[in-house]
Design a protein around this motif. Structure first.
Motif, PDB file in Angstrom:
ATOM      1  N   TYR A 154      -2.079  57.668 -66.753  1.00  0.00           N
ATOM      2  CA  TYR A 154      -1.684  56.303 -67.280  1.00  0.00           C
ATOM      3  C   TYR A 154      -2.868  55.308 -66.911  1.00  0.00           C
ATOM      4  N   GLN A 155      -2.831  54.153 -67.562  1.00  0.00           N
ATOM      5  CA  GLN A 155      -3.951  53.147 -67.536  1.00  0.00           C
ATOM      6  C   GLN A 155      -3.375  51.908 -67.153  1.00  0.00           C
TER       7      GLN A 155
ATOM      8  N   PRO B 284      -4.115  48.075 -67.193  1.00  0.00           N
ATOM      9  CA  PRO B 284      -5.189  47.132 -67.780  1.00  0.00           C
ATOM     10  C   PRO B 284      -5.265  45.788 -67.319  1.00  0.00           C
TER      11      PRO B 284
END
Length: 116
Positions: free
Chosen positions: A56-57, A59
């Motif tokens: 997962y990122q 942001p």
């Protein structure tokens, strides 16, 4: 096929929980080993499949504009110029396979105008 769908839903929910734990750990003032455990869970997810896995990122702090396709955003405030991601409700979930990454689920974020 049904088992694959159940596994995918389970993994997405699992990732959301790891992300929530990571956000809560960041708010703690004391040094602790929880971060090590969170990082280990993230590494296990990435190694879930032989040639790639899920990751997962977050942001947070990244710029936002209407052409961005990896997040669904709610705009806070009146201005729609110089938008930046100020809150991440759900992270961007990606699948890496053979050196290529695919978006499994868009992130859900709140964006605000960057104040100068």
């Amino acid at each position: 096929m049904q088992e694959t769908i159940k596994l995918r839903k389970f993994l997405i929910e699992f990732i959301d929980q790891v992300f929530e734990i990571e956000k809560k750990v960041e708010k703690l003032n004391a040094e602790n080993s929880i971060n090590r455990n969170v990082n280990r869970l993230k590494m296990l997810l990435e190694e879930f499949e032989p040639d790639g896995g899920l990751f997962y990122q977050n942001p947070i702090g990244e710029p936002f504009n209407e052409t961005r396709t990896d997040v669904e955003a709610s705009i806070a405030g009146a201005s729609t110029e110089n938008l930046i991601i100020t809150e991440v409700i759900k992270p961007i979930i990606r699948h890496k396979k053979g050196g290529i990454t695919f978006i499994v689920r868009k992130g859900v974020v709140v964006v605000e105008s960057l104040k100068y």
